[in-house]
Scaffold this motif. Structure first.
Motif, short mmCIF file in Angstrom:
data_model
loop_
_atom_site.label_atom_id
_atom_site.label_comp_id
_atom_site.label_asym_id
_atom_site.label_seq_id
_atom_site.Cartn_x
_atom_site.Cartn_y
_atom_site.Cartn_z
N ILE A 1 0.86 -1.18 0.00
CA ILE A 1 0.00 0.00 0.00
C ILE A 1 0.90 1.23 0.00
CG2 ILE A 1 -1.79 1.27 1.23
CD1 ILE A 1 -2.74 -1.32 2.44
N GLU A 2 0.73 2.08 -0.99
CA GLU A 2 1.52 3.29 -1.12
C GLU A 2 0.61 4.50 -1.08
OE1 GLU A 2 3.58 2.81 -4.77
OE2 GLU A 2 5.13 1.49 -3.93
N GLY A 3 1.17 5.63 -0.65
CA GLY A 3 0.38 6.84 -0.60
C GLY A 3 1.15 8.00 -0.03
N GLN A 4 0.43 9.06 0.32
CA GLN A 4 1.02 10.27 0.88
C GLN A 4 0.12 10.82 1.97
OE1 GLN A 4 1.40 13.64 -1.76
NE2 GLN A 4 3.17 14.47 -0.65
N VAL A 5 0.72 11.34 3.03
CA VAL A 5 -0.01 11.95 4.14
C VAL A 5 0.11 13.47 4.01
CG1 VAL A 5 -0.27 12.07 6.63
CG2 VAL A 5 0.56 9.96 5.58
N THR B 1 -2.31 -12.43 4.70
CA THR B 1 -2.91 -13.39 5.63
C THR B 1 -4.36 -13.03 5.95
OG1 THR B 1 -2.01 -12.08 7.47
CG2 THR B 1 -0.70 -13.95 6.68
N GLN B 2 -4.78 -11.81 5.64
CA GLN B 2 -6.15 -11.37 5.88
C GLN B 2 -6.63 -10.61 4.66
OE1 GLN B 2 -6.81 -9.54 9.75
NE2 GLN B 2 -4.89 -10.41 10.52
N ASP B 3 -7.96 -10.53 4.50
CA ASP B 3 -8.53 -9.90 3.32
C ASP B 3 -8.55 -8.38 3.41
OD1 ASP B 3 -8.94 -12.40 2.26
OD2 ASP B 3 -10.99 -12.56 3.06
N THR B 4 -8.54 -7.83 4.63
CA THR B 4 -8.62 -6.39 4.81
C THR B 4 -7.48 -5.91 5.70
OG1 THR B 4 -10.08 -6.62 6.74
CG2 THR B 4 -11.14 -6.41 4.56
N ALA B 5 -7.29 -4.59 5.69
CA ALA B 5 -6.27 -3.96 6.53
C ALA B 5 -6.92 -2.80 7.28
CB ALA B 5 -5.11 -3.47 5.69
N ARG B 6 -6.78 -2.80 8.63
CA ARG B 6 -7.29 -1.71 9.47
C ARG B 6 -6.15 -0.75 9.73
NH1 ARG B 6 -8.83 -4.38 14.63
NH2 ARG B 6 -9.39 -2.23 15.21
N LEU B 7 -6.11 0.34 8.96
CA LEU B 7 -5.01 1.27 9.03
C LEU B 7 -5.34 2.44 9.94
CD1 LEU B 7 -3.88 1.42 5.28
CD2 LEU B 7 -3.03 -0.05 7.12
N ASP C 1 -2.08 -5.54 -4.97
CA ASP C 1 -0.74 -5.21 -5.44
C ASP C 1 -0.67 -3.73 -5.83
OD1 ASP C 1 0.07 -7.78 -5.03
OD2 ASP C 1 -0.39 -8.42 -7.08
N ARG C 2 0.26 -3.01 -5.17
CA ARG C 2 0.47 -1.58 -5.45
C ARG C 2 -0.80 -0.77 -5.29
NH1 ARG C 2 5.73 -0.61 -4.75
NH2 ARG C 2 6.95 -2.28 -5.66
N ALA C 3 -1.52 -0.96 -4.18
CA ALA C 3 -2.72 -0.18 -3.90
C ALA C 3 -2.32 1.24 -3.51
CB ALA C 3 -3.52 -0.83 -2.79
N ARG C 4 -3.17 2.22 -3.82
CA ARG C 4 -2.88 3.63 -3.56
C ARG C 4 -3.84 4.15 -2.50
NH1 ARG C 4 1.26 7.33 -4.33
NH2 ARG C 4 0.38 9.41 -3.96
N LEU C 5 -3.27 4.84 -1.48
CA LEU C 5 -4.08 5.41 -0.42
C LEU C 5 -3.47 6.74 0.00
CD1 LEU C 5 -6.38 5.19 1.67
CD2 LEU C 5 -4.76 4.04 3.20
N ALA D 1 6.27 7.65 7.30
CA ALA D 1 6.39 8.39 6.05
C ALA D 1 7.74 9.10 5.98
CB ALA D 1 5.24 9.38 5.92
N ASP D 2 8.17 9.40 4.76
CA ASP D 2 9.45 10.11 4.60
C ASP D 2 9.23 11.61 4.74
OD1 ASP D 2 8.26 10.91 2.24
OD2 ASP D 2 9.45 9.58 0.97
N GLU D 3 10.27 12.40 4.40
CA GLU D 3 10.18 13.84 4.61
C GLU D 3 9.17 14.51 3.67
OE1 GLU D 3 13.61 12.80 1.91
OE2 GLU D 3 12.87 12.19 3.88
N THR D 4 8.75 13.84 2.60
CA THR D 4 7.73 14.39 1.71
C THR D 4 6.34 13.83 2.00
OG1 THR D 4 8.11 12.67 0.04
CG2 THR D 4 9.48 14.66 -0.09
N GLY D 5 6.20 13.05 3.06
CA GLY D 5 4.91 12.48 3.43
C GLY D 5 4.57 11.19 2.73
N HIS D 6 5.40 10.70 1.82
CA HIS D 6 5.13 9.46 1.10
C HIS D 6 5.49 8.26 1.97
CE1 HIS D 6 5.24 12.26 -2.37
NE2 HIS D 6 4.38 11.41 -2.90
N PHE D 7 4.71 7.20 1.80
CA PHE D 7 4.95 5.99 2.57
C PHE D 7 4.68 4.77 1.70
CE2 PHE D 7 0.43 6.71 3.07
CZ PHE D 7 -0.13 5.44 3.00
#
Length: 635
Positions: A107-111, A149-155, A173-177, A136-142
């Motif tokens: 899972i990739e994205g930016q805060v 092992t599970q169908d969902t992710a509680r972030l 694979d390579r989900a964007r959030l 996250a890094d200094e630009t907010g990307h993570f």
């Protein structure tokens, strides 16, 4: 004629050798070849005829060693073999190494800030269901990699001064959030300034720094006083979470720690993670850093004096309950002349198993999430089960007479530390898979005991006497067991080792001090005697490594003269100690001169020479575990 006979013989021999070679290199059934080897060379070959059926090999019997010839045939046929003995050999087809089927999602994205769209550097993103997180890094990307092992992710995403963000998503694979955080207003609790201050203050003679709590209930916050002492100049701790005190570079055991006349031999718990002092029982702490009171000697560090309230309200008390710790104190008044204060602490749960403690220490139990593609490593299992619990109790009885004050104090603490470590893994020695288990178990407990009786008598406005008698003990006992077990299809073996350690120190002291005030200053003089006993024992299995007992005593008379000239205070003192360990007298001169420039500025010069008769060392065993040993000075 003889030449013709030689040529004819050579031709016949060459034809016969060629015929034999062609016969030896002709393809033959492997099963028949193995049977022939068993009969000709008296070998016991174990194999499955069905698994090697249909395999034909070309054999050459020019090898002088039949075993080497057999190994060459098996290698050419693509088979594995294992020699159990000189005449016993296991044979099978080579096993293909299966690849791990474990799959991972990313899972990739930016805060960013929801209002300004500004990137938020170093925000934390955590999956509650798998207990895996990233920053996250200094630009907010993570980028967060999760096992499927599970169908969902509680972030959950957190950032200082922003509201917590939570969402449930379906990884792929390579989900964007992309995460947008909303700023939150921080509310500061009400601060009341009163004369019940907790800031450090200089004493009237500018020779010590005192930290006081509330007048009636003491310093209630757990660890607040020790943390405040660590913030003073010249004082530091081992690390940010340590409750130990290092004053002027000296170790904790090199300083005097006195609590209502009791000498504490150890002031911290759990490898310096917690203080031994119940804050609800403390009214004042006084630190003498560079000019110690004249009655103290035998240590090269400084002096910390802890005092409980001598007077308190009728029936007052303190209680604090949390998930980890319960601490309480209660005061009883029996008229105006007799007061009793009792207190205690005990753990509600194992402190080390707490989630917060695991976060600090990077819990390693997630090793099964590692994708190596190797079945030997995929089968690794690491289990760590530490546990630490403690309890301690205090009491203080105060009896007032017209010109006298009697104080009886007691302290006892017991700490229990259990550590279980288990590591299961597979190995393949000589092509045979074996299951291995490495186990380590440690059981250690500490006891810390102190008691004292102190009697103060005021004979006049200018003259005062003080008697003090006390006993202290610090004891540790521990056992470390290490075991290794290997289970295989052919044979199994195991081994074990154990370490036992015990260290005990007993301290007895008796002192008398008299003070006389005069117009231009004061005199203080007296004598202090003490007896120390140490007993240390360390054994590896049944072999004694360390086993010794020591007992030494000292007698120390002392005298101090103090002068006052307006804003200047001068002190000259002498503390002499006769130490039985060396049969010598040690002189400890002390000089001090201080001048107050204003209420907030002062110039101070001090000199003193100290000796250390009791020292703490650490012994490290062959498994990397350190044990503390108390050692007395000798010739």
């Amino acid at each position: 004629m003889w030449r013709l006979w030689i040529i004819t013989t050579l031709c016949l021999a060459s034809g016969l050798l060629k015929s034999q070679t062609e016969k030896s290199l002709s393809p033959q059934d492997l099963s028949s070849v193995l049977d022939q080897f068993s009969q000709d060379h008296d070998l016991r070959l174990a194999y499955d005829k069905g698994s090697i059926g249909g395999i034909r090999v070309e054999i050459s019997q020019d090898q002088a060693d039949p075993i080497s010839a057999l190994y060459e045939i098996l290698n050419a046929a693509g088979l594995e073999y294992y020699a159990i003995d000189d005449d016993k050999i296991l044979i099978r087809r080579k096993q293909e190494t299966p690849r791990s089927e474990k799959k991972y999602w990313t899972i990739e994205g930016q805060v960013r800030d929801a209002k300004t769209k500004e990137a938020l550097a170093f925000a934390t993103i955590f999956d509650l269901s798998r207990e895996i997180g990233t920053v996250a890094d200094e630009t907010g990307h993570f980028s967060l990699r999760l096992p499927s092992t599970q169908d969902t992710a509680r972030l959950v995403c957190n950032y200082l001064s922003y509201q917590e963000y939570q969402t449930t998503t379906v990884p792929s694979d390579r989900a964007r959030l992309d995460i947008l955080l909303t700023s939150s207003q921080q509310k500061i609790n009400l601060i009341i300034v009163s004369d019940d201050w907790t800031l450090p203050r200089w004493s009237s003679d500018k020779q010590s720094i005192s930290l006081s709590g509330a007048k009636k209930s003491g310093i209630a916050q757990f660890g607040s006083s020790i943390r405040s002492i660590q913030l003073l100049p010249g004082v530091n701790a081992i690390n940010d979470r340590s409750a130990a005190l290092k004053i002027r570079g000296a170790k904790t055991e090199e300083s005097h720690i006195h609590w209502d006349g009791m000498q504490l031999l150890k002031i911290d718990k759990l490898f310096s993670s917690f203080s031994s002092v119940n804050e609800s029982m403390v009214a004042r702490m006084t630190l003498h850093k560079n000019f110690t009171p004249i009655q103290y000697g035998g240590r090269s560090g400084s002096v910390l004096e802890i005092e409980s309230p001598d007077e308190f309200a009728q029936g007052s008390g303190f209680l604090s309950v949390s998930n980890l710790l319960t601490q309480a104190s209660r005061q009883f008044g029996f008229g105006n002349d007799l007061h009793l204060q009792i207190g205690g602490r005990f753990t509600m749960n194992s402190i080390i198993r707490n989630d917060f403690f695991n976060q600090l220490n990077q819990d390693a139990r997630k090793i099964e999430d590692i994708d190596t593609g190797d079945p030997l490593q995929d089968d690794q299992r690491l289990q760590i089960s530490p546990e630490f619990k403690f309890f301690d109790g205090n009491l203080k009885l105060v009896k007032n007479w017209e010109n006298s004050l009697l104080t009886i104090s007691g302290f006892h603490a017991r700490d229990q530390y259990d550590y279980d470590f288990s590591f299961d893994f597979r190995t393949r020695p000589q092509l045979i898979t074996a299951q291995n288990t490495l186990q380590l178990q440690e059981n250690t407990h500490w006891t810390n005991t102190a008691m004292a009786a102190k009697w103060k008598r005021t004979m006049s406005q200018e003259r005062e006497q003080e008697w003090n008698i006390g006993y202290s003990e610090n004891k540790s006992d521990g056992k470390l067991d290490l075991g290794f077990n290997r289970q295989g299809p052919i044979n199994s073996n195991s081994s074990a080792a154990g370490i036992f350690q015990s260290n005990d120190i007993n301290h007895y002291h008796l002192s008398w001090k008299e003070s006389q005030e005069a117009a231009a200053g004061s005199w203080s003089y007296g004598i202090r005697s003490s007896l120390d006993k140490t007993n240390s024992r360390i054994a590896n299995d049944s072999i004694l490594v360390i086993d010794f007992t020591e007992e030494q005593w000292q007698v120390a008379p002392f005298v101090l003269k103090k002068w006052n000239w307006r804003n200047t205070i001068g002190q000259v003192g002498l503390h002499s100690s006769y130490y039985s360990g060396t049969s010598q007298i040690y002189w400890s001169p002390r000089l001090s001169l201080s001048h107050s420039l204003s209420d907030h500025a002062m110039i101070k010069l001090a000199f003193q020479h100290q000796q250390q008769f009791l020292q703490s060392f650490y012994h490290e065993n062959r498994f990397g575990r350190s044990f503390q040993l108390w050692v007395l000075s000798v010739k």
